[in-house]
Design a protein around this motif. Structure first.
Motif, PDB file in Angstrom:
ATOM      1  N   HIS A  80       0.834  -1.211   0.000  1.00  0.00           N
ATOM      2  CA  HIS A  80       0.000   0.000   0.000  1.00  0.00           C
ATOM      3  C   HIS A  80       0.865   1.256   0.000  1.00  0.00           C
ATOM      4  O   HIS A  80       1.364   1.666   1.053  1.00  0.00           O
ATOM      5  CB  HIS A  80      -0.901  -0.044   1.239  1.00  0.00           C
ATOM      6  CG  HIS A  80      -1.920   1.044   1.304  1.00  0.00           C
ATOM      7  ND1 HIS A  80      -3.054   0.942   2.072  1.00  0.00           N
ATOM      8  CD2 HIS A  80      -1.996   2.263   0.724  1.00  0.00           C
ATOM      9  CE1 HIS A  80      -3.782   2.049   1.955  1.00  0.00           C
ATOM     10  NE2 HIS A  80      -3.141   2.875   1.141  1.00  0.00           N
ATOM     11  N   HIS A  83       1.557   5.308  -2.166  1.00  0.00           N
ATOM     12  CA  HIS A  83       1.081   6.341  -3.103  1.00  0.00           C
ATOM     13  C   HIS A  83       2.275   7.197  -3.507  1.00  0.00           C
ATOM     14  O   HIS A  83       2.566   8.211  -2.873  1.00  0.00           O
ATOM     15  CB  HIS A  83       0.028   7.223  -2.438  1.00  0.00           C
ATOM     16  CG  HIS A  83      -1.167   6.471  -1.928  1.00  0.00           C
ATOM     17  ND1 HIS A  83      -2.198   6.076  -2.749  1.00  0.00           N
ATOM     18  CD2 HIS A  83      -1.491   6.040  -0.687  1.00  0.00           C
ATOM     19  CE1 HIS A  83      -3.117   5.435  -2.028  1.00  0.00           C
ATOM     20  NE2 HIS A  83      -2.710   5.394  -0.772  1.00  0.00           N
ATOM     21  N   LYS A 139      -9.479  -0.771  -6.029  1.00  0.00           N
ATOM     22  CA  LYS A 139      -9.780  -0.154  -4.732  1.00  0.00           C
ATOM     23  C   LYS A 139     -10.943   0.828  -4.847  1.00  0.00           C
ATOM     24  O   LYS A 139     -11.016   1.626  -5.782  1.00  0.00           O
ATOM     25  CB  LYS A 139      -8.550   0.581  -4.218  1.00  0.00           C
ATOM     26  CG  LYS A 139      -8.776   1.308  -2.889  1.00  0.00           C
ATOM     27  CD  LYS A 139      -7.477   1.877  -2.370  1.00  0.00           C
ATOM     28  CE  LYS A 139      -7.671   2.689  -1.104  1.00  0.00           C
ATOM     29  NZ  LYS A 139      -6.440   3.368  -0.700  1.00  0.00           N
ATOM     30  N   HIS A 180      -5.620  -0.162   5.309  1.00  0.00           N
ATOM     31  CA  HIS A 180      -5.339   0.633   6.505  1.00  0.00           C
ATOM     32  C   HIS A 180      -6.409   0.530   7.611  1.00  0.00           C
ATOM     33  O   HIS A 180      -7.113   1.485   7.900  1.00  0.00           O
ATOM     34  CB  HIS A 180      -5.001   2.087   6.178  1.00  0.00           C
ATOM     35  CG  HIS A 180      -5.928   2.811   5.243  1.00  0.00           C
ATOM     36  ND1 HIS A 180      -7.283   2.697   5.295  1.00  0.00           N
ATOM     37  CD2 HIS A 180      -5.648   3.695   4.250  1.00  0.00           C
ATOM     38  CE1 HIS A 180      -7.812   3.485   4.377  1.00  0.00           C
ATOM     39  NE2 HIS A 180      -6.859   4.082   3.718  1.00  0.00           N
ATOM     40  N   ASP A 218       0.843   2.657   3.556  1.00  0.00           N
ATOM     41  CA  ASP A 218       0.098   3.807   3.044  1.00  0.00           C
ATOM     42  C   ASP A 218       1.055   5.000   2.905  1.00  0.00           C
ATOM     43  O   ASP A 218       0.689   6.128   3.207  1.00  0.00           O
ATOM     44  CB  ASP A 218      -1.069   4.135   3.988  1.00  0.00           C
ATOM     45  CG  ASP A 218      -2.124   4.993   3.313  1.00  0.00           C
ATOM     46  OD1 ASP A 218      -1.990   5.270   2.108  1.00  0.00           O
ATOM     47  OD2 ASP A 218      -3.077   5.390   4.013  1.00  0.00           O
TER      48      ASP A 218
END
Ligand code: URP
Ligand code: ZN
Ligand code: ZN
Length: 532
Positions: free
Chosen positions: A105, A107, A195, A284, A361
């Protein structure tokens, strides 16, 4: 923050990355299916023999040497002789030799909340490799709902990658075209997970109707549905309440979206996935409320995967009340980091298997970007760092404290992710034929974390000053030593796209349970009209 010396290096690397991106199309995107279709083991012929360590896989730990050649693991057994001259021997006596971490996970270079995350596919990879992570799965965000355009944009971003990566795809709009594109993503582009954001009203948030359509489409493709589970409508309401109360600072972020809203959305997503009879992955998991919903569903036999992230496991929300905005705002992420107590409960759930794998995340913004919300917490870009810290923090907080074993460590940081996303044992294991993504961890060495030493481009770090035991001394990425003695040796464009096939193990049995459901219906009932 980087030291001046490292700043020069990073600058040079960025310049190099521009040059490589412009002149080296072979590095852009390995569109074919892994090593079977020309992506290669990726090694450059380097031969490495790791001697004398404890080799740890999720299924067992053993004293053995590991021989690597051409980017793959060739042999694992005690006392492998050095053989040829051009073999690099690494002494791992007293150390653990483990699969590199896989972060499910992240970004990198994501456009979000009016800005772009500060770590891209080069700086993010530098940070990851320095922390012992050798692969990650990033979320492609569609462009105006268009998946193909989103993928194209992420291919460009990933041209500077320095380690292996895969993609999940977010679904933000629904149409027949999106449904068709989902099929293309799975069948042609190696994406096996989608997602759905149940929060971020007005931008990424989906309706229940869209979620239902998406769950059905995922099921039909053998793709895993993932959810960001928070009730976005209620969050928007909670935000208004805080502003009306004059609470505009970072603490308003936590107060406006309490655990109950995460629990509600988690329960809703779980029930909708049960209705469709398809597996669900909850990203998360930050609260006891959400974790309990997952535990209940698992007890009832439902296929639900819960992913805690490092910040949720080891931090608490007290930072959001810090009087210094720069400090408080760096902890703003969604769902919020919770009150003390949630983290310990999530750790217990991780050690008992209720939660299955650990992500980060990683979604970094520097203090200038965070300051966009200095007068209104709703404008603080949401996200924290973690890609560099995850492996060390999980070792220190879970293995060093006796909460999990070393084999469990490999399971939650690497093997389980590879299994769920259907790339095991090529990734997530040290077995003959596995990619040589390997770390050597010295359990006796200590670490201190912070922005002055990390490799992220951010000038802040939510783990500032954190100390612990267990140090990744060596990282090997597809057979190349890329991190050793605190020095990174990485090349932009050397990373490889990892295709992930559909129908991972979480889909096992779905057809049978569908058939059992149909058989249980006792319908349609054949009726006649009774004679009067
Ligand atoms: O605050 C977060 N989590 N930022 C990244 C986007 C998301 O929700 O995953
Ligand atoms: Zn999210
Ligand atoms: Zn995220």
């Amino acid at each position: 923050m980087a030291t001046p010396c490292r700043l020069v290096l990073l600058l040079l690397s960025s310049l190099l990355s521009v040059a490589v991106g412009a002149t080296h199309p072979a590095h852009e995107f390995c569109a074919a299916a892994g090593r079977d279709a020309g992506c290669g083991g990726g090694g450059d012929g380097t031969r490495i023999l790791i001697k004398g360590g404890t080799v740890v896989n999720a299924h067992r730990a053993e004293e053995a040497d590991v021989y690597i050649e051409g980017g793959v693991v060739v042999a694992i057994r005690p006392n492998i002789p050095v053989g040829a001259d051009n073999v690099r021997v690494i002494d791992a006596t007293g150390k653990y030799v483990m699969p590199g971490g896989i972060d499910p996970h992240t970004h990198l270079e994501m456009e979000f909340m009016g800005t772009v995350t500060i770590d891209d596919f080069f700086s993010g990879h530098a940070a990851a490799l320095a922390g012992g992570t050798t692969m990650h799965i990033d979320f492609v965000i569609p462009v105006n709902g268009n998946l193909t355009a989103g993928l194209e944009s992420y291919k460009q971003k990933a041209a500077k990658s320095a380690m292996d990566y895969g993609f999940h795809m977010a679904i933000t709009k629904w149409s027949d075209e999106v449904a068709r594109e989902m099929e293309v993503m799975v069948k042609e582009h190696g994406i096996n997970s989608f997602k759905f954001f149940m929060a971020y009203k007005g931008s990424l948030m989906v309706t229940d109707d869209l979620l239902l359509q998406g769950l059905q489409k995922c099921k039909s493709l053998g793709a895993l549905a993932m959810v960001h589970a928070e009730n976005g409508d209620a969050v928007a309401e909670g935000q208004k309440w805080m502003i009306d109360l004059g609470i505009t600072g970072p603490e308003g972020h936590a107060l406006s979206r309490p655990p109950i809203l995460e629990g509600e959305a988690t329960a809703r997503a779980i029930r909708l996935a049960k209705f469709i009879n398809t597996p669900l992955y909850v990203v998360h998991v930050m609260s006891i409320d959400a974790m309990e919903e997952i535990a209940k569903a698992k007890r009832e036999g439902q296929k639900v995967i819960g992913e805690p992230v490092v910040s949720g496991l080891v931090l608490d929300d007290s930072w959001l009340w810090d009087p210094d905005f720069t400090i408080a705002s760096k902890y703003v992420m969604s769902p919020p980091i919770r009150e003390a107590g949630h983290g310990k409960a999530l750790q217990a759930a991780l050690s008992s298997g209720i939660l299955q794998l650990v992500g980060t995340d990683h979604c970094t913004f520097n203090s200038t970007q965070k300051a966009f919300g200095s007068d209104d917490f709703r404008k603080i870009p949401n996200g924290v760092n973690g890609i560099e810290e995850r492996m060390h923090i999980i070792w220190d907080s879970m293995v060093e404290t006796g909460k999990i074993s070393v084999t469990d460590y490999v399971r939650v940081t690497s093997a389980e992710c590879a299994k769920i996303f259907n790339i095991y044992p090529r990734k997530g294991a040290i077995l003959e034929g596995s990619d040589a993504d390997i770390i050597i961890l010295n359990p006796e060495r200590s670490f201190v974390m912070g922005a002055h030493t990390h490799h992220s481009r951010s000038n802040t770090n939510v783990y500032e000053g954190r100390k612990g035991k267990g140090m990744v001394e060596v990282t090997i990425s597809r057979g190349r030593v890329v991190w050793e003695d605190g020095v990174l040796n990485i090349t932009p464009g050397s990373g490889r796209y990892v295709r992930m096939p559909p129908y991972g193990y979480v889909f096992d049995g779905i057809e049978k349970s569908d058939a059992a459901y149909r058989a249980s219906l006792r319908a349609p009932v054949q009726r006649g009209i009774a004679a009067a």
